[in-house]
Every structure is written in structure tokens, then in C-alpha cells.
Scaffold this motif. Structure first.
Motif, PDB file in Angstrom:
ATOM      1  N   ARG A 104      -9.691   2.925  -7.921  1.00 45.91           N
ATOM      2  CA  ARG A 104      -8.835   2.532  -6.801  1.00 45.91           C
ATOM      3  C   ARG A 104      -8.847   1.023  -6.642  1.00 45.91           C
ATOM      4  O   ARG A 104      -9.750   0.338  -7.104  1.00 45.91           O
ATOM      5  CB  ARG A 104      -9.290   3.211  -5.521  1.00 45.91           C
ATOM      6  CG  ARG A 104     -10.667   2.766  -5.075  1.00 45.91           C
ATOM      7  CD  ARG A 104     -11.415   3.829  -4.271  1.00 45.91           C
ATOM      8  NE  ARG A 104     -12.735   3.378  -3.889  1.00 45.91           N
ATOM      9  CZ  ARG A 104     -13.796   3.418  -4.671  1.00 45.91           C
ATOM     10  NH1 ARG A 104     -13.696   3.874  -5.905  1.00 45.91           N
ATOM     11  NH2 ARG A 104     -14.973   3.012  -4.242  1.00 45.91           N
TER      12      ARG A 104
ATOM     13  N   ASP B 175       1.506   7.711  -5.685  1.00 44.48           N
ATOM     14  CA  ASP B 175       0.912   7.220  -4.439  1.00 44.48           C
ATOM     15  C   ASP B 175       1.717   6.098  -3.784  1.00 44.48           C
ATOM     16  O   ASP B 175       1.445   5.738  -2.641  1.00 44.48           O
ATOM     17  CB  ASP B 175      -0.558   6.805  -4.625  1.00 44.48           C
ATOM     18  CG  ASP B 175      -0.792   5.781  -5.708  1.00 44.48           C
ATOM     19  OD1 ASP B 175      -0.067   5.818  -6.720  1.00 44.48           O
ATOM     20  OD2 ASP B 175      -1.699   4.953  -5.563  1.00 44.48           O
ATOM     21  N   LEU B 176       2.733   5.577  -4.443  1.00 46.41           N
ATOM     22  CA  LEU B 176       3.597   4.581  -3.803  1.00 46.41           C
ATOM     23  C   LEU B 176       4.714   5.220  -2.986  1.00 46.41           C
ATOM     24  O   LEU B 176       5.415   4.521  -2.255  1.00 46.41           O
ATOM     25  CB  LEU B 176       4.192   3.628  -4.841  1.00 46.41           C
ATOM     26  CG  LEU B 176       3.246   2.593  -5.425  1.00 46.41           C
ATOM     27  CD1 LEU B 176       3.962   1.694  -6.408  1.00 46.41           C
ATOM     28  CD2 LEU B 176       2.590   1.757  -4.328  1.00 46.41           C
TER      29      LEU B 176
ATOM     30  N   GLY C  15       0.820  -1.200   0.000  1.00 42.25           N
ATOM     31  CA  GLY C  15       0.000   0.000   0.000  1.00 42.25           C
ATOM     32  C   GLY C  15       0.856   1.252   0.000  1.00 42.25           C
ATOM     33  O   GLY C  15       2.074   1.216  -0.185  1.00 42.25           O
ATOM     34  N   ARG C  16       0.198   2.366   0.244  1.00 43.87           N
ATOM     35  CA  ARG C  16       0.909   3.644   0.341  1.00 43.87           C
ATOM     36  C   ARG C  16       1.755   3.670   1.604  1.00 43.87           C
ATOM     37  O   ARG C  16       1.429   3.001   2.583  1.00 43.87           O
ATOM     38  CB  ARG C  16      -0.093   4.791   0.416  1.00 43.87           C
ATOM     39  CG  ARG C  16      -0.911   4.972  -0.820  1.00 43.87           C
ATOM     40  CD  ARG C  16      -1.840   6.144  -0.681  1.00 43.87           C
ATOM     41  NE  ARG C  16      -1.072   7.377  -0.742  1.00 43.87           N
ATOM     42  CZ  ARG C  16      -1.605   8.568  -0.908  1.00 43.87           C
ATOM     43  NH1 ARG C  16      -2.913   8.698  -0.997  1.00 43.87           N
ATOM     44  NH2 ARG C  16      -0.861   9.635  -0.961  1.00 43.87           N
TER      45      ARG C  16
ATOM     46  N   ALA D 280      -0.550   2.047  -9.552  1.00 42.15           N
ATOM     47  CA  ALA D 280       0.364   1.604  -8.493  1.00 42.15           C
ATOM     48  C   ALA D 280       0.323   0.089  -8.337  1.00 42.15           C
ATOM     49  O   ALA D 280       1.350  -0.545  -8.089  1.00 42.15           O
ATOM     50  CB  ALA D 280       0.013   2.285  -7.174  1.00 42.15           C
TER      51      ALA D 280
ATOM     52  N   VAL E 274      -5.917  -2.688  -1.205  1.00 45.08           N
ATOM     53  CA  VAL E 274      -4.735  -3.553  -1.137  1.00 45.08           C
ATOM     54  C   VAL E 274      -5.023  -4.853  -0.386  1.00 45.08           C
ATOM     55  O   VAL E 274      -4.624  -5.933  -0.830  1.00 45.08           O
ATOM     56  CB  VAL E 274      -3.549  -2.790  -0.492  1.00 45.08           C
ATOM     57  CG1 VAL E 274      -2.324  -3.697  -0.378  1.00 45.08           C
ATOM     58  CG2 VAL E 274      -3.211  -1.552  -1.302  1.00 45.08           C
TER      59      VAL E 274
ATOM     60  N   ASP F 159      -6.344   2.114   0.009  1.00 47.58           N
ATOM     61  CA  ASP F 159      -6.377   1.955  -1.441  1.00 47.58           C
ATOM     62  C   ASP F 159      -5.133   2.519  -2.113  1.00 47.58           C
ATOM     63  O   ASP F 159      -4.491   3.437  -1.601  1.00 47.58           O
ATOM     64  CB  ASP F 159      -7.610   2.673  -2.026  1.00 47.58           C
ATOM     65  CG  ASP F 159      -8.913   2.169  -1.455  1.00 47.58           C
ATOM     66  OD1 ASP F 159      -9.030   0.952  -1.227  1.00 47.58           O
ATOM     67  OD2 ASP F 159      -9.826   2.997  -1.242  1.00 47.58           O
ATOM     68  N   ILE F 160      -4.838   1.971  -3.286  1.00 45.59           N
ATOM     69  CA  ILE F 160      -3.832   2.534  -4.168  1.00 45.59           C
ATOM     70  C   ILE F 160      -4.465   2.687  -5.545  1.00 45.59           C
ATOM     71  O   ILE F 160      -5.533   2.136  -5.809  1.00 45.59           O
ATOM     72  CB  ILE F 160      -2.561   1.651  -4.258  1.00 45.59           C
ATOM     73  CG1 ILE F 160      -2.897   0.217  -4.688  1.00 45.59           C
ATOM     74  CG2 ILE F 160      -1.796   1.664  -2.946  1.00 45.59           C
ATOM     75  CD1 ILE F 160      -1.685  -0.678  -4.916  1.00 45.59           C
ATOM     76  N   SER F 161      -3.803   3.419  -6.407  1.00 45.66           N
ATOM     77  CA  SER F 161      -4.317   3.588  -7.767  1.00 45.66           C
ATOM     78  C   SER F 161      -4.099   2.298  -8.557  1.00 45.66           C
ATOM     79  O   SER F 161      -3.206   1.498  -8.235  1.00 45.66           O
ATOM     80  CB  SER F 161      -3.594   4.745  -8.458  1.00 45.66           C
ATOM     81  OG  SER F 161      -2.221   4.433  -8.622  1.00 45.66           O
TER      82      SER F 161
END
Length: 201
Positions: free
Chosen positions: A185, A129-130, A68-69, A146, A188, A141-143
């Protein structure tokens, strides 16, 4: 004098009962009926055990999982209560790092993270976003970009075809709300659980 005070007391008690008891209980009951999963914290279960929430991110370090982020949440240092230590996704202390664009510590961390990710996948641009934290530090969430960026690493660690993973990412990508609000989104935790299920087959 009692005649003048009595309406105020009655109004106070009535409004306390309505706004302090009746309304909250009614809203809790309605939420539990209309949105039972969300009202209980959007908990995610695996084999009958709660493994997390769809609303709060988790730290995954293993190469065989999507990450994730970064999270900037902190916790008190157990050895020195006047200091803090990193505690990723600590819901008890939600917040960002408060490091500004001129912060050397932030610039050093970003450079280190970008270099690490470029070494992992040198053929793709690193999704922002990483390497950046969310305002809450709890973003689950991530894109989709990502997630796709991490496919080569996860495929290599699991020894499975990249195309299979890309399809899994696409299947776990949620679009904009009503087609208008927010960004696409990928949750993760949900993606990693789907990955475990797909590999187990």
C-alpha cells in the motif's frame, strides 16, 4: 441481610476500580510508552503543524497531487437538516454508501469515474481502488498500481520526469505486515508530502 449484600458491594467496587480505572489507565500508559506516535493518532506534521493523520484519508483534487480512493462519507446538509451532502473523509460519519451492485446511481458513478480516469491515462487499466470506496470511507492508502497509474498526470502537472515519480512511489510503498498480512500500500498523504519535498529540492 447486610452480611449477604456486603460481599456483592465490595466485589462491585473492586471490579469497577480494576476494570474501570486501573486497567484502562495501565493500557493507556503502556500504549503511550511503547507506541507513542500511534497512541496520539498517528499524526503527520509539516513545518511543525499537524496536516493530517496516517490513519484517515484526505481529499486531493489538484492534478499535481496523487488522489486517494473515493469516499462515500456524508454530513448533514447545513441548509436542510433532513438531508445529507457529500463530505469526503468525514471521520465523524464513517461508513460506505450502502449502494448495491444493482444500483443505477452506483453504476453511473463508476462509469463516470472510469471514463474520467481513462481519459487521464488511456494506456493503462484503471485500478479498482481508484473507483471504489472503502467500507469506512476513510481509507488513507491506495495500491501501488493506483499510485503508478496517476504518475503521468502528476508528472505533467509538475513538469517533472515520470521515472522520478515512479521511484518516489516505490520509496513510499509499504509491504505486507511481516511479509504475510495485508497488501502492499501507499499512504496518499505521506506520498504527497514526499512529493512536495522532492520538488522543493
Amino acid at each position: 441481610m447486610l452480611r449477604e449484600i456486603r460481599p456483592a458491594i465490595v466485589l462491585l467496587l473492586a471490579l469497577t476500580a480494576i476494570t474501570g480505572l486501573a486497567y484502562p489507565l495501565a493500557m493507556t500508559g503502556i500504549a503511550g510508552t511503547l507506541f507513542p506516535v500511534q497512541a496520539q493518532g498517528s499524526l503527520i506534521e509539516k513545518d511543525g503543524k499537524v496536516v493530517g493523520s496516517a490513519l484517515i484519508g484526505q481529499e486531493f483534487k489538484d492534478a499535481k497531487y496523487f488522489h486517494g480512493r473515493p469516499s462515500a462519507t456524508l454530513a448533514p446538509d447545513p441548509n436542510d437538516s433532513t438531508k445529507t451532502v457529500s463530505a469526503p473523509y468525514n471521520a465523524a460519519n464513517s461508513g460506505g454508501s450502502n449502494l448495491g451492485p444493482t444500483s443505477k446511481a452506483l453504476a453511473d458513478r463508476l462509469k463516470e469515474d472510469v471514463d474520467k480516469l481513462k481519459a487521464e491515462n488511456p494506456n493503462a487499466a484503471v485500478p479498482v481502488d481508484l473507483v471504489t470506496t472503502s467500507a469506512s470511507g476513510l481509507d488513507p492508502d491506495i495500491s501501488p498500481e493506483a499510485a503508478q497509474f496517476q504518475v503521468p498526470r502528476v508528472a505533467k502537472a509538475r513538469n517533472i520526469p515520470e521515472d522520478q515519480l515512479r521511484q518516489l512511489v516505490d520509496a513510499n510503498t509499504k509491504g505486507r505486515l511481516l511479509g504475510l498480512f495485508g497488501e502492499p500500500r501507499v499512504n496518499v498523504l505521506a506520498l504527497n508530502l514526499a512529493l512536495d519535498r522532492a520538488v522543493a529540492k
